[in-house]
Design an enzyme around this catalytic site. Sequence first.
Site, PDB file in Angstrom:
ATOM      1  CD  GLU A 108      -5.219  13.281  22.229  1.00 24.44           C
ATOM      2  OE1 GLU A 108      -5.548  14.340  21.667  1.00 24.44           O
ATOM      3  OE2 GLU A 108      -5.995  12.321  22.395  1.00 24.44           O
ATOM      4  N   PRO A 137      -6.030  14.305   7.203  1.00 28.23           N
ATOM      5  CG  PRO A 137      -4.658  14.731   5.375  1.00 28.23           C
ATOM      6  CD  PRO A 137      -6.098  14.623   5.772  1.00 28.23           C
ATOM      7  CG  ASN A 138      -5.712  19.260   8.605  1.00 28.77           C
ATOM      8  OD1 ASN A 138      -4.491  19.375   8.638  1.00 28.77           O
ATOM      9  ND2 ASN A 138      -6.440  19.693   7.585  1.00 28.77           N
ATOM     10  CG  HIS A 139      -9.577  16.962  12.216  1.00 28.85           C
ATOM     11  ND1 HIS A 139      -9.389  17.767  13.320  1.00 28.85           N
ATOM     12  CD2 HIS A 139      -9.907  17.794  11.187  1.00 28.85           C
ATOM     13  CE1 HIS A 139      -9.620  19.025  12.977  1.00 28.85           C
ATOM     14  NE2 HIS A 139      -9.927  19.070  11.696  1.00 28.85           N
ATOM     15  N   GLY A 331     -17.141  15.922 -12.362  1.00 33.29           N
ATOM     16  CA  GLY A 331     -16.597  14.698 -11.795  1.00 33.29           C
ATOM     17  C   GLY A 331     -15.088  14.701 -11.841  1.00 33.29           C
ATOM     18  CB  ALA A 335     -17.502  19.703 -16.944  1.00 33.87           C
ATOM     19  CG  ASP A 441     -15.468   5.562  -7.863  1.00 37.01           C
ATOM     20  OD1 ASP A 441     -15.305   5.554  -6.620  1.00 37.01           O
ATOM     21  OD2 ASP A 441     -15.461   6.605  -8.528  1.00 37.01           O
TER      22      ASP A 441
END
Length: 620
Positions: A108, A137-139, A331, A335, A441
């Site tokens: 945490e 990165p934020n979560h 993409g 374009a 991909d």
Amino acid sequence: MNLKNGLLLFILFLDCVFFKVESKCVKGCDVALASYYIIPSIQLRNISNFMQSKIVLTNSFDVIMSYNRDVVFDKSGLISYTRINVPFPCECIGGEFLGHVFEYTTKEGDDYDLIANTYYASLTTVELLKKFNSYDPNHIPVKAKINVTVICSCGNSQISKDYGLFVTYPLRSDDTLAKIATKAGLDEGLIQNFNQDANFSIGSGIVFIPGRDQNGHFFPLYSRTGIAKGSAVGIAMAGIFGLLLFVIYIYAKYFQKKEEEKTKLPQTSRAFSTQDASGSAEYETSGSSGHATGSAAGLTGIMVAKSTEFTYQELAKATNNFSLDNKIGQGGFGAVYYAELRGEKTAIKKMDVQASSEFLCELKVLTHVHHLNLVRLIGYCVEGSLFLVYEHIDNGNLGQYLHGIGTEPLPWSSRVQIALDSARGLEYIHEHTVPVYIHRDVKSANILIDKNLRGKVADFGLTKLIEVGNSTLHTRLVGTFGYMPPEYAQYGDVSPKIDVYAFGVVLYELITAKNAVLKTGESVAESKGLVQLFEEALHRMDPLEGLRKLVDPRLKENYPIDSVLKMAQLGRACTRDNPLLRPSMRSIVVALMTLSSPTEDCDDDSSYENQSLINLLSTR
């Protein structure tokens, strides 16, 4: 094709083959050292856990202490604001750079900055954590496994063979070259030579310092088999340059001859044959016969035998000067514009010259391989920018259908059919071409849907080829997070099984209509992959109950739960951590044929290959 454009295309090809291979490594060394800066909250047990490897085991203090006899005297205490050297394996990662990937389990409150700069003492960076991990990165979720990449060095024989053990040293604000040299007992010039582009006074970044072994001695650089790096590069570049001059001379002569002959050919022999590739179920490879377009078929390693060369003026006119009204997509490499060319609906991808590697890769694959379930390449242009011209697929891509707002939900039967179509396309490039192609991909955005709701695999700009018999190769990390298997994300191992893993994620998308990585959680937003969601659902006491919660709600009750279960089980088989346990695309095609039409007969060659998988999908 005129001589100017032919030479440009050829030079781009040489650039792709010869000059994109710099900064590669072949092998690492047994050990490197990490200079770990100690802050008051960090104990030796924390460091041994953070830096766990085959050299330093969990709670194994003796190995670390043996490299730090002058600063670590007791297991229970460390001197704050000093450094200790921690040994770790220095490996060649993905054939690209030397380093080691540690594994950290989050708790945490963790974020990438805390992990990089506190727990790993600036031995890694936030940018490297973002590159080698798929979490937002934020979560970052609690108990997530984070790949922590620490770079290293094995020495440089061109500078000195006296040093073969190196310290990965994160610079701090109070560091100077003089201080570091004095503490290490080395000459400043020697350290600077090993770090020629480094600014030692900047207070950040990584440098490499010759280190001492457990006996306090500098460790010599053992010579490795083969030609020294500098000599090898010199010989190779001299050979390539000579070969380049010779080939350009021959190539120019060849084009002059072909330009003279071309005027004698009927126009129809130079046009793209739509009959061969648009609707036939017959497969065509480089061994197929056919007329060449212009002279580009003479290129070594690149074929454009079924592709038309367009002029820039023709493409600009057809797209109203590449207007926004004609733009239908964007993409990673350029374009996409809609146009009608020579009576056919087309999609034109406009790419920067910097994307020459991807341009040539896709041109090579789609002129080599033709299949009903692979998007058809019509032609190309190399004037000004790089252009690829494809058949236009009416209904966009699968990702838009599944995740778009306001689109009609795909019926379950269509989802199964699209899965089967896509699997057939991938099976063809994996098992019916020489060399074997690996897409790298595979994702819902790269599966196009035609007017009959049939699927075609597209976007071959990252495709890799391997010779038959080679099971794996190593390469730089490319692709899309959420679709990458562990062996590729961590080590750069490439085999057809990375496409199998990504296809398993696509199967999960077909069931849920969710993104491969999504935010979830009630109180705290966190990211979770579809692979993890399905693992949890299929491990429940009643997996059907878990699956019903994951099925696309727009389907309401209009789906057979048994069919959903079988597709989920197939997705789970595809996304196993061990690539050797994943099925081949051939087995997947057989399983999906069974799923789409339980009474359909399957050929014997396909059936015997993975009978356990077929049994899995035939019964509950």
